[in-house]
Design an enzyme around this catalytic site. Structure first.
Site, PDB file in Angstrom:
ATOM      1  N   GLY A   1       7.474  -2.615  -2.991  1.00  0.00           N
ATOM      2  CA  GLY A   1       6.948  -1.269  -2.857  1.00  0.00           C
ATOM      3  C   GLY A   1       7.326  -0.424  -4.054  1.00  0.00           C
TER       4      GLY A   1
ATOM      5  CB  CYS B   1       2.160   5.100   8.195  1.00  0.00           C
ATOM      6  SG  CYS B   1       2.313   6.709   7.371  1.00  0.00           S
TER       7      CYS B   1
ATOM      8  CD  GLN C   1      -1.708  -0.041   5.162  1.00  0.00           C
ATOM      9  OE1 GLN C   1      -1.493   1.084   4.735  1.00  0.00           O
ATOM     10  NE2 GLN C   1      -0.745  -0.900   5.485  1.00  0.00           N
TER      11      GLN C   1
ATOM     12  CG  ASN D   1       7.386  -3.726   2.515  1.00  0.00           C
ATOM     13  OD1 ASN D   1       7.139  -2.784   3.255  1.00  0.00           O
ATOM     14  ND2 ASN D   1       7.557  -3.568   1.222  1.00  0.00           N
ATOM     15  N   GLY D   2      10.420  -4.097   2.113  1.00  0.00           N
ATOM     16  CA  GLY D   2      11.438  -3.100   2.357  1.00  0.00           C
ATOM     17  C   GLY D   2      12.688  -3.299   1.516  1.00  0.00           C
ATOM     18  N   GLY D   3      12.908  -2.428   0.530  1.00  0.00           N
ATOM     19  CA  GLY D   3      14.147  -2.434  -0.224  1.00  0.00           C
ATOM     20  C   GLY D   3      14.345  -3.600  -1.171  1.00  0.00           C
TER      21      GLY D   3
ATOM     22  N   PRO E   1       0.854  -1.200   0.000  1.00  0.00           N
ATOM     23  CG  PRO E   1       0.016  -1.043   2.180  1.00  0.00           C
ATOM     24  CD  PRO E   1       0.777  -1.951   1.259  1.00  0.00           C
TER      25      PRO E   1
ATOM     26  CG  HIS F   1       8.930  -1.415   6.009  1.00  0.00           C
ATOM     27  ND1 HIS F   1       8.429  -0.241   5.504  1.00  0.00           N
ATOM     28  CD2 HIS F   1      10.245  -1.421   5.658  1.00  0.00           C
ATOM     29  CE1 HIS F   1       9.386   0.430   4.890  1.00  0.00           C
ATOM     30  NE2 HIS F   1      10.508  -0.265   4.977  1.00  0.00           N
TER      31      HIS F   1
END
Length: 344
Positions: free
Chosen positions: A243, A110, A80, A221-223, A27, A181
Site C-alpha cells: 500500500g 474501508c 475495486q 496486505n497491511g504494513g 487500491p 488486510h
C-alpha cells in the site's frame, strides 16, 4: 505448505493475470488514479494494479471516461467496487468487464464514516450473507474474476472462526481470491488514517487461512514495507499487496518486482523518463503536469538529492505551462546533489 497447481492459462493476458498474484499495489483513494498506475506499471511490469475504490452506482450513472480511465499497458488491472446492492454491483461488474478490466474486487475493508453510512466497506463484514449475495451476483454477471478485500473483523471482533466463515461464504458464492488486510477495522473512535496504523497486525490469521485452504489464493496486505518482509510472507501466502510503501517509496516496488521476476534493477532516472511519452500525450489531451508528477515525488526517497528532486517538482508543477522540461530539471538537480554528496 501444500498448494494447488492450476492449469496455466492459454491466453497470454490471463497468464499474466495469474502470475501477477505474487505482487500487487493496493487500491488507495486519491492516489492510485490512472496516472499513478501508469507509473507503477513502468516500475513493476509483473505486478497487479488496482484502481481507487469506485461506488457501483457511480460506475452505472457517472462519468465512465474518468472513473474507469485506463490504458492497455496497465493490465493486469482490477477495478475495486464499493456497494452493497447485488443488482448494482452486478451491473457495474458487467460494465467493468466490457471496459477491459481483468478483475473486479469488492471492498469489505474501508472504515470511513461515509462508507459506513452507505452500508458498504468494512461494515459488510458484519453481514456475511449480504456479501455472499453481492459476490454471487457479481460472479454471475461476467467471466471476469471476482475477488474480495477484507479486514480480519470489525471493532473488537477477535474470533478467527468468524473471520474464516466470512471468507468461506464469499468463496462459496464465487469469489476467486481473498485479499486480507491483516488488522481489524475500528468503525468507532478511529479515523480512516488511524485505521491504517493503530489496530494491531495479525499476519498469522492470513497465513493460517492459506494453510487451512491451500486451494484458495490468499493475498496479505497491511504494513508491509520491505523486500525481506515480502519474501517472508510469500513463504506462507500466494501474494503480497503493498500500500503506502509502494506510493511513498516507489523504487521499493520496482526492486520487489525485479527480484520476483529475476530481472535487473533499472536506474531511477531511466524509469522516470520512460513515463515521458505517456505524460506528454496526457498533457496534450488536457491533463496538468502536477496531476501526473505528484505520484513520482518519492522516487528518490532516501537517496542523495531526493529532497531537491521533490522540491523542484512540488514548486514548479503547478505553474501555468509546466511541461516535461521541469522533470528533466528535477533530475538534473538531483544528479548534481548526488555527485556533490559523494564527492564530499
Amino acid at each position: 505448505m501444500t498448494t494447488a497447481t492450476p492449469t496455466p492459462p492459454s491466453d497470454p493476458r490471463a497468464a499474466a493475470y495469474a502470475a501477477s498474484v505474487r505482487l500487487s499495489v493496493a487500491p488507495m483513494m486519491d492516489w492510485t488514479d490512472v496516472h499513478c498506475r501508469q507509473f507503477h506499471r513502468l516500475l513493476a511490469p509483473g505486478a497487479r494494479l488496482y484502481t481507487e475504490m469506485v461506488h457501483a452506482r457511480a460506475v452505472i450513472h457517472g462519468d465512465r471516461s474518468r472513473l474507469l480511465a485506463l490504458t492497455p499497458e496497465q493490465a493486469p488491472l482490477a477495478l475495486q467496487l464499493g456497494g452493497s446492492e447485488p443488482a448494482d454491483l452486478a451491473e457495474a461488474t458487467r460494465i467493468a468487464a466490457a471496459h477491459g478490466f481483468d478483475e473486479v474486487n469488492l471492498n469489505c475493508g474501508c472504515p470511513s464514516d461515509r462508507v459506513q453510512a452507505g452500508r458498504f466497506g468494512a461494515c459488510l463484514m458484519r453481514e456475511p450473507a449480504l456479501v455472499a449475495d453481492c459476490v454471487a451476483a457479481m460472479a454471475a454477471a461476467s467471466d471476469v474474476p471476482v475477488t474480495v478485500k477484507c479486514r480480519l473483523g470489525v471493532d473488537e471482533d477477535d474470533d478467527y472462526d468468524v473471520f474464516a466463515a466470512f471468507v468461506d461464504g464469499a468463496v462459496a458464492a464465487g469469489a476467486s481470491m481473498i485479499v486480507v488486510h491483516a488488522r481489524n477495522a475500528w468503525l468507532q473512535g478511529l479515523s480512516p488514517k488511524e485505521n491504517r496504523d493503530v489496530p494491531p497486525l495479525r499476519y498469522d490469521w492470513a497465513h493460517r487461512l492459506k494453510r487451512e485452504r491451500p486451494g484458495l489464493p490468499v493475498v496479505v496486505n497491511g504494513g508491509i514495507a520491505s523486500l525481506d518482509a515480502t519474501l517472508a510472507h510469500l513463504r506462507h501466502v500466494d501474494g503480497v499487496m503493498l500500500g503506502r510503501a509502494a506510493y511513498h517509496d516507489p523504487y521499493l516496488l520496482h526492486a520487489i518486482d525485479a527480484t520476483l521476476r529475476g530481472a535487473p534493477l533499472r536506474p531511477r532516472g531511466e524509469l522516470l523518463r520512460a513515463l515521458r511519452p505517456y505524460a506528454e500525450a496526457s498533457m496534450a489531451e488536457g491533463a496538468a503536469l502536477k496531476h501526473i508528477v505528484r505520484h513520482v515525488l518519492g522516487l528518490f526517497h532516501g537517496q542523495p538529492g531526493g529532497r531537491a528532486f521533490r522540491q523542484v517538482l512540488s514548486e514548479g508543477a503547478h505553474r501555468p505551462g509546466a511541461d516535461w522540461g521541469l522533470v528533466e530539471e528535477a533530475l538534473a538537480v538531483t544528479e548534481v546533489r548526488a555527485r556533490d554528496r559523494s564527492a564530499a
